[in-house]
Design a protein around this motif. Structure first.
Motif, PDB file in Angstrom:
ATOM      1  N   LYS A  34     -89.405 -12.480  79.241  1.00 21.99           N
ATOM      2  CA  LYS A  34     -87.616 -12.388  78.939  1.00 21.99           C
ATOM      3  C   LYS A  34     -87.275 -12.924  77.763  1.00 21.99           C
ATOM      4  CE  LYS A  34     -86.615 -13.424  83.526  1.00 21.99           C
ATOM      5  NZ  LYS A  34     -86.124 -14.628  84.340  1.00 21.99           N
ATOM      6  N   TRP A  35     -86.700 -13.217  77.336  1.00 23.13           N
ATOM      7  CA  TRP A  35     -85.972 -13.285  76.278  1.00 23.13           C
ATOM      8  C   TRP A  35     -85.223 -15.082  75.933  1.00 23.13           C
ATOM      9  CZ3 TRP A  35     -87.822 -11.538  71.167  1.00 23.13           C
ATOM     10  CH2 TRP A  35     -88.939 -10.608  71.025  1.00 23.13           C
ATOM     11  N   GLU A  36     -85.611 -15.594  75.046  1.00 25.95           N
ATOM     12  CA  GLU A  36     -84.752 -17.023  75.122  1.00 25.95           C
ATOM     13  C   GLU A  36     -84.125 -17.517  74.022  1.00 25.95           C
ATOM     14  OE1 GLU A  36     -86.892 -20.456  77.045  1.00 25.95           O
ATOM     15  OE2 GLU A  36     -88.261 -20.878  75.592  1.00 25.95           O
ATOM     16  N   SER A  37     -82.786 -17.516  73.343  1.00 25.46           N
ATOM     17  CA  SER A  37     -82.462 -18.187  71.467  1.00 25.46           C
ATOM     18  C   SER A  37     -82.787 -19.722  71.615  1.00 25.46           C
ATOM     19  CB  SER A  37     -80.811 -18.385  71.861  1.00 25.46           C
ATOM     20  OG  SER A  37     -80.605 -16.705  71.908  1.00 25.46           O
ATOM     21  N   GLN A  38     -83.166 -20.020  70.541  1.00 29.16           N
ATOM     22  CA  GLN A  38     -83.584 -21.486  70.536  1.00 29.16           C
ATOM     23  C   GLN A  38     -83.427 -21.560  68.430  1.00 29.16           C
ATOM     24  OE1 GLN A  38     -88.064 -22.095  70.535  1.00 29.16           O
ATOM     25  NE2 GLN A  38     -88.240 -20.435  72.514  1.00 29.16           N
ATOM     26  N   SER A  39     -83.731 -23.066  68.563  1.00 31.38           N
ATOM     27  CA  SER A  39     -82.477 -23.343  67.195  1.00 31.38           C
ATOM     28  C   SER A  39     -83.588 -24.553  66.288  1.00 31.38           C
ATOM     29  CB  SER A  39     -81.130 -23.565  67.048  1.00 31.38           C
ATOM     30  OG  SER A  39     -81.167 -24.480  65.757  1.00 31.38           O
ATOM     31  N   ARG A  40     -84.277 -24.392  65.505  1.00 30.41           N
ATOM     32  CA  ARG A  40     -85.287 -25.213  64.908  1.00 30.41           C
ATOM     33  C   ARG A  40     -84.716 -25.811  63.086  1.00 30.41           C
ATOM     34  NH1 ARG A  40     -85.846 -25.800  69.651  1.00 30.41           N
ATOM     35  NH2 ARG A  40     -88.137 -25.199  70.330  1.00 30.41           N
ATOM     36  N   GLU A  41     -84.669 -26.887  63.014  1.00 34.77           N
ATOM     37  CA  GLU A  41     -84.213 -27.181  61.812  1.00 34.77           C
ATOM     38  C   GLU A  41     -85.745 -27.517  60.944  1.00 34.77           C
ATOM     39  OE1 GLU A  41     -82.679 -30.525  61.052  1.00 34.77           O
ATOM     40  OE2 GLU A  41     -80.751 -30.219  62.047  1.00 34.77           O
ATOM     41  N   ALA A  42     -86.045 -26.691  59.547  1.00 33.87           N
ATOM     42  CA  ALA A  42     -87.329 -27.323  59.082  1.00 33.87           C
ATOM     43  C   ALA A  42     -87.175 -27.363  57.384  1.00 33.87           C
ATOM     44  CB  ALA A  42     -87.843 -24.934  59.018  1.00 33.87           C
ATOM     45  N   TYR A  43     -87.923 -27.956  56.960  1.00 32.14           N
ATOM     46  CA  TYR A  43     -88.162 -28.592  55.471  1.00 32.14           C
ATOM     47  C   TYR A  43     -88.782 -28.358  55.279  1.00 32.14           C
ATOM     48  CZ  TYR A  43     -87.837 -32.532  52.838  1.00 32.14           C
ATOM     49  OH  TYR A  43     -87.190 -33.326  51.547  1.00 32.14           O
ATOM     50  N   LYS A 115    -113.166 -28.258  48.148  1.00 35.76           N
ATOM     51  CA  LYS A 115    -112.202 -28.667  49.989  1.00 35.76           C
ATOM     52  C   LYS A 115    -112.818 -28.502  50.631  1.00 35.76           C
ATOM     53  CE  LYS A 115    -108.276 -25.315  51.182  1.00 35.76           C
ATOM     54  NZ  LYS A 115    -107.606 -24.471  51.223  1.00 35.76           N
ATOM     55  N   VAL A 116    -112.413 -28.815  51.497  1.00 37.88           N
ATOM     56  CA  VAL A 116    -112.872 -29.105  53.326  1.00 37.88           C
ATOM     57  C   VAL A 116    -112.379 -28.971  54.053  1.00 37.88           C
ATOM     58  CG1 VAL A 116    -114.878 -31.083  52.020  1.00 37.88           C
ATOM     59  CG2 VAL A 116    -112.544 -31.523  52.959  1.00 37.88           C
ATOM     60  N   PHE A 117    -110.900 -28.386  54.072  1.00 40.80           N
ATOM     61  CA  PHE A 117    -110.173 -28.014  54.976  1.00 40.80           C
ATOM     62  C   PHE A 117    -108.538 -27.979  54.558  1.00 40.80           C
ATOM     63  CE2 PHE A 117    -110.511 -32.776  56.364  1.00 40.80           C
ATOM     64  CZ  PHE A 117    -109.301 -32.910  56.451  1.00 40.80           C
ATOM     65  N   GLU A 118    -107.873 -27.623  55.518  1.00 37.28           N
ATOM     66  CA  GLU A 118    -106.348 -27.727  55.395  1.00 37.28           C
ATOM     67  C   GLU A 118    -105.860 -27.482  55.814  1.00 37.28           C
ATOM     68  OE1 GLU A 118    -105.144 -22.802  54.575  1.00 37.28           O
ATOM     69  OE2 GLU A 118    -106.414 -23.738  53.208  1.00 37.28           O
ATOM     70  N   SER A 119    -104.399 -28.287  56.674  1.00 41.05           N
ATOM     71  CA  SER A 119    -103.970 -28.810  57.482  1.00 41.05           C
ATOM     72  C   SER A 119    -102.214 -28.925  57.675  1.00 41.05           C
ATOM     73  CB  SER A 119    -104.311 -29.882  57.941  1.00 41.05           C
ATOM     74  OG  SER A 119    -103.340 -30.628  59.493  1.00 41.05           O
ATOM     75  N   TYR A 120    -101.334 -27.919  58.750  1.00 45.26           N
ATOM     76  CA  TYR A 120    -100.331 -27.403  58.708  1.00 45.26           C
ATOM     77  C   TYR A 120    -100.230 -29.461  59.258  1.00 45.26           C
ATOM     78  CZ  TYR A 120     -99.114 -22.870  58.155  1.00 45.26           C
ATOM     79  OH  TYR A 120     -98.792 -21.631  58.374  1.00 45.26           O
ATOM     80  N   MET A 121     -99.368 -30.325  58.158  1.00 45.38           N
ATOM     81  CA  MET A 121     -99.467 -31.685  58.136  1.00 45.38           C
ATOM     82  C   MET A 121     -98.334 -32.119  59.400  1.00 45.38           C
ATOM     83  SD  MET A 121    -101.927 -32.616  56.919  1.00 45.38           S
ATOM     84  CE  MET A 121    -101.529 -34.962  57.036  1.00 45.38           C
ATOM     85  N   SER A 122     -97.157 -31.356  59.746  1.00 51.90           N
ATOM     86  CA  SER A 122     -96.084 -32.603  61.059  1.00 51.90           C
ATOM     87  C   SER A 122     -95.561 -30.264  61.137  1.00 51.90           C
ATOM     88  CB  SER A 122     -95.062 -32.753  59.502  1.00 51.90           C
ATOM     89  OG  SER A 122     -94.040 -33.039  60.853  1.00 51.90           O
ATOM     90  N   PRO A 123     -96.259 -29.784  62.256  1.00 55.99           N
ATOM     91  CA  PRO A 123     -95.585 -28.354  61.813  1.00 55.99           C
ATOM     92  C   PRO A 123     -94.713 -27.725  62.533  1.00 55.99           C
ATOM     93  CG  PRO A 123     -97.727 -29.176  63.206  1.00 55.99           C
ATOM     94  CD  PRO A 123     -97.360 -29.858  62.718  1.00 55.99           C
ATOM     95  N   GLY A 124     -93.869 -29.224  63.619  1.00 56.58           N
ATOM     96  CA  GLY A 124     -93.166 -29.392  64.577  1.00 56.58           C
ATOM     97  C   GLY A 124     -91.450 -28.926  63.540  1.00 56.58           C
ATOM     98  N   SER A 125     -91.525 -29.642  62.093  1.00 55.00           N
ATOM     99  CA  SER A 125     -90.320 -29.961  61.285  1.00 55.00           C
ATOM    100  C   SER A 125     -90.459 -29.407  60.047  1.00 55.00           C
ATOM    101  CB  SER A 125     -89.986 -31.033  61.415  1.00 55.00           C
ATOM    102  OG  SER A 125     -90.316 -32.051  61.325  1.00 55.00           O
ATOM    103  N   VAL A 126     -91.947 -29.478  59.513  1.00 56.15           N
ATOM    104  CA  VAL A 126     -92.117 -29.888  57.704  1.00 56.15           C
ATOM    105  C   VAL A 126     -93.367 -28.177  57.866  1.00 56.15           C
ATOM    106  CG1 VAL A 126     -93.455 -30.474  55.487  1.00 56.15           C
ATOM    107  CG2 VAL A 126     -92.570 -32.129  57.783  1.00 56.15           C
ATOM    108  N   THR A 127     -92.757 -27.224  56.393  1.00 57.01           N
ATOM    109  CA  THR A 127     -93.290 -26.431  56.972  1.00 57.01           C
ATOM    110  C   THR A 127     -95.186 -25.809  55.518  1.00 57.01           C
ATOM    111  OG1 THR A 127     -92.189 -25.552  54.162  1.00 57.01           O
ATOM    112  CG2 THR A 127     -90.985 -24.861  56.257  1.00 57.01           C
TER     113      THR A 127
END
Length: 195
Positions: A34-43, A115-127
């Motif tokens: 099923k398809w559902e509509s979602q809305s998020r904010e991204a900084y 360089k030792v690794f990389e990471s998304y630091m706050s993936p729920g709101s920051v790109t």
């Protein structure tokens, strides 16, 4: 849970005062089809790099202390944070960025970084993706006082701490910055001070 499909992405600019904040609406296909509509904010503030400067012979690390307004308004009484050296890429390659930031913030011109690794630091709101580095420093590499770029009003204090003291500061709550904790733990797990 498998990765769902995404369609009908619409972006609305909410702010571009400092960086960009967008409201994104889209349809996401759930596992049941099923398809559902979602809305998020991204900084979006761009990607960055962070580095732990360490001296295995002395058993020390270089950290910085500076005022961070978001922590101040969220319960940090002084607003001061102890952190590894870091900065935004601003179009630079991550390695070039972190060499420049290390010199500006700490006064050390590093011979080599890894360089030792990389990471998304706050993936729920920051790109942002953060690129994590380590680099050995020695006194001969000190070319300035550090403190940050004058035009960026950073007012950075440079700290040279015993590695174990820095680890203890995590447990005591004196170091609460995620990137710093991650790099100090990386140093411990990979025995950087035992090599």
């Amino acid at each position: 849970m498998k990765n769902g499909q995404v369609r009908n992405i619409k972006k609305e600019l909410l702010s571009d005062n400092w960086y960009t904040l967008q409201k994104i609406t889209f349809e996401y296909q759930r596992e049941d089809g099923k398809w559902e509509s979602q809305s998020r904010e991204a900084y979006d503030r761009g990607n960055g790099a962070a580095i732990l400067l360490y001296n295995a012979k002395k058993g020390t690390v270089i950290l910085t202390r500076q005022f961070r307004m978001p922590t101040y308004i969220n319960g940090n009484p002084s607003g001061m944070m102890i952190e590894v050296c870091a900065g935004l890429l601003d179009g630079d390659h991550p390695e070039d960025c972190i060499r420049k930031e290390a010199e500006e913030e700490t006064g050390y011109k590093l011979d080599k970084v890894e360089k030792v690794f990389e990471s998304y630091m706050s993936p729920g709101s920051v790109t942002e993706i953060l690129h994590f580095f380590i680099g050995c420093y020695e006194e001969r590499m000190k070319v300035g006082e550090g403190g940050g770029a004058d035009e960026e009003t950073e007012n950075i204090e440079v700290l040279e701490l015993n590695f174990q003291t820095a680890l203890d500061m995590i447990a005591k709550g004196d170091i609460k910055d995620a990137k710093t904790i991650m790099l100090l733990q990386y140093a411990k797990i990979n025995a950087l001070f035992s090599k």
